[in-house]
Write an enzyme that holds these catalytic residues in place. Structure first.
Site, mmCIF file in Angstrom:
data_model
loop_
_atom_site.group_PDB
_atom_site.id
_atom_site.type_symbol
_atom_site.label_atom_id
_atom_site.label_comp_id
_atom_site.label_asym_id
_atom_site.label_seq_id
_atom_site.Cartn_x
_atom_site.Cartn_y
_atom_site.Cartn_z
ATOM 1 N N LYS A 1 0.839 -1.208 0.000
ATOM 2 C CA LYS A 1 0.000 0.000 0.000
ATOM 3 C C LYS A 1 0.864 1.244 0.000
ATOM 4 C CE LYS A 1 -3.879 -2.113 2.349
ATOM 5 N NZ LYS A 1 -4.400 -2.592 3.616
ATOM 6 N N GLN B 1 -5.140 -1.455 9.540
ATOM 7 C CA GLN B 1 -5.093 -2.793 8.946
ATOM 8 C C GLN B 1 -5.746 -3.810 9.891
ATOM 9 O OE1 GLN B 1 -3.969 -3.518 5.851
ATOM 10 N NE2 GLN B 1 -4.397 -5.678 6.095
ATOM 11 N N ASP C 1 -11.631 3.159 4.042
ATOM 12 C CA ASP C 1 -12.019 1.747 4.074
ATOM 13 C C ASP C 1 -13.541 1.586 4.024
ATOM 14 O OD1 ASP C 1 -10.370 -0.430 4.039
ATOM 15 O OD2 ASP C 1 -9.943 -0.403 6.186
#
Ligand code: GUN
Length: 299
Positions: free
Chosen positions: A55, A99, A122
Site C-alpha cells: 500500500k 489494517q 475503508d
C-alpha cells in the site's frame, strides 16, 4: 466447451492507478499539497506486513504521501485510540486505514468507529455503512467496489440481473450486496446456513464468492455464461499434496472456467483491485476534504 474469458484484475488495477495518479497531480496543483494516506499496522502478522508495504509503495507511485504507523503487538487500546485521534486532526492526512485483523485484546469496532468519516477510505465506519445502506454517496469498502467496477466493465448495465453473494462479512459480503442492489440487481446473500447453496448459485447471472474456503464453489454450480468474481485468497495446506502452498480462490477455477462467461483468477483478479480502489478512495476523500469538485462516479 469454450473457455471463459479471464478478467485481468492486474491490468484493470494498473489503469485505475493511472487515473488516480492524474487526479493526484491535479489535486497537488490545486491544494498546494499532496493527498495523504495513513496506514496503521499493529503487530507483526506477515500477511498484513506485506499488504501494508505494498500500500505504501503504490501510494507514493501514484504521487500521494504515505504515512505508515507501526505499533507493537501489545499496544493498548488507549495508544491506538490516541493515534487515530492524532491522524483525524492532521490536515496532511486525507485517508486513514487501520489494517485488520487487530490482535485479540483490541476492540476492532471501537477503533474503526473513532475514524473521522471524512477520512474513512475503508468505508467501514457506521457513518459510511449507513450512507451505503441509504444509497447516499460516500466512501465504500475497497474490495466490493473493485468487484463492482469489474462487473460493470464486463456487463455494462447490471439492472435486473440475478446476483448471488456468497458470504456476509462486514468487509465484503454485506457492502457487495448493497452495491449490487443499488445497481438494481436482484440480490441473494448466501452464507454458511443457506440451504442448497449449489441450487441458489445456479440461478445467478453474477456470482461473488467471498467465504474464504478453497475451491468451495464447483463448476456445476455455475449457470452457463455467468460472470464469476472470486474474492477468496486461500493458501492450500500441506494435506493438499502436490498443490500445497498454492494460492487458490473460493471457486474451483479449472472447473468454473469451462462454464462461466467470464471469471477472475486467483491470484491476479480481485486482489490487485483492492489497493487501487483504496488509492481511488483516498483521492476522492482528499478532494472532498479540500472542498474541490470531483465526479467520483466517473473514476
Ligand atoms: N485486511 C484485509 N483486507 C482489509 C481491508 O480491506 N481493510 C482493512 N482495514 N484491513 C484489511
Amino acid at each position: 466447451m469454450t473457455l471463459a474469458k479471464t478478467i485481468d484484475g492486474k491490468a484493470f488495477a494498473a489503469r485505475l492507478r493511472g487515473r488516480v495518479a492524474e487526479l493526484a497531480a491535479s489535486f497537488e496543483e490545486q491544494a498546494g499539497r499532496k493527498a495523504g494516506l495513513a496506514v496503521v499496522l499493529v503487530g507483526e502478522d506477515p500477511a498484513s506486513q506485506v499488504y501494508v508495504r505494498s500500500k505504501g509503495r503504490k501510494t507514493v507511485e501514484c504521487g500521494m504521501a504515505s504515512f505508515e504507523h507501526k505499533l507493537p503487538e501489545d499496544a493498548s487500546q488507549e495508544t491506538l485510540n490516541a493515534l487515530v485521534d492524532t491522524l483525524n486532526a492532521d490536515p496532511a492526512v486525507d485517508g486513514i486505514l487501520v489494517q485488520l485483523p487487530l490482535p485479540d485484546h483490541l476492540d476492532e469496532q471501537a477503533v474503526v468507529d473513532r475514524i473521522d468519516p471524512n477520512k474513512d477510505v475503508d468505508g467501514l465506519t457506521p457513518a459510511s455503512t449507513g450512507r451505503l445502506a441509504l444509497g447516499l454517496p460516500g466512501l465504500v469498502p475497497c474490495t466490493p467496489l473493485g468487484c463492482l467496477m469489474m462487473l460493470k466493465e464486463q456487463l455494462g448495465d447490471l439492472s435486473g440481473r440475478d446476483a448471488v453473494v456468497i458470504g456476509r462479512s462486514i468487509l465484503v459480503g454485506k457492502p457487495m450486496a448493497q452495491l449490487l442492489l443499488k445497481e438494481s440487481c436482484t440480490v441473494t446473500i448466501a452464507h454458511s446456513r443457506t440451504k442448497d447453496l449449489p441450487e441458489v448459485v445456479r440461478r445467478a447471472d453474477i456470482v461473488v464468492a467471498a467465504v474464504g474456503r478453497p475451491k468451495m464453489v464447483k463448476g456445476d454450480w455455475i449457470k452457463p455464461g455467468a460472470i464469476v468474481i472470486d474474492v477468496g485468497i486461500n493458501r492450500l495446506a500441506p494435506a493438499d499434496g502436490a498443490e500445497k502452498g498454492k494460492l487458490v480462490g473460493d471457486v474451483d477455477f479449472d472447473e468454473a472456467s469451462h462454464i462461466a462467461g467470464a471469471i477472475t483468477p486467483v491470484p491476479g483478479g480481485v486482489g490487485p483491485m483492492t489497493i487501487a480502489v483504496l488509492l481511488r478512495n483516498t483521492i476522492v476523500a482528499a478532494h472532498r476534504n479540500e472542498g474541490l469538485v470531483l465526479d467520483a462516479d466517473a473514476i
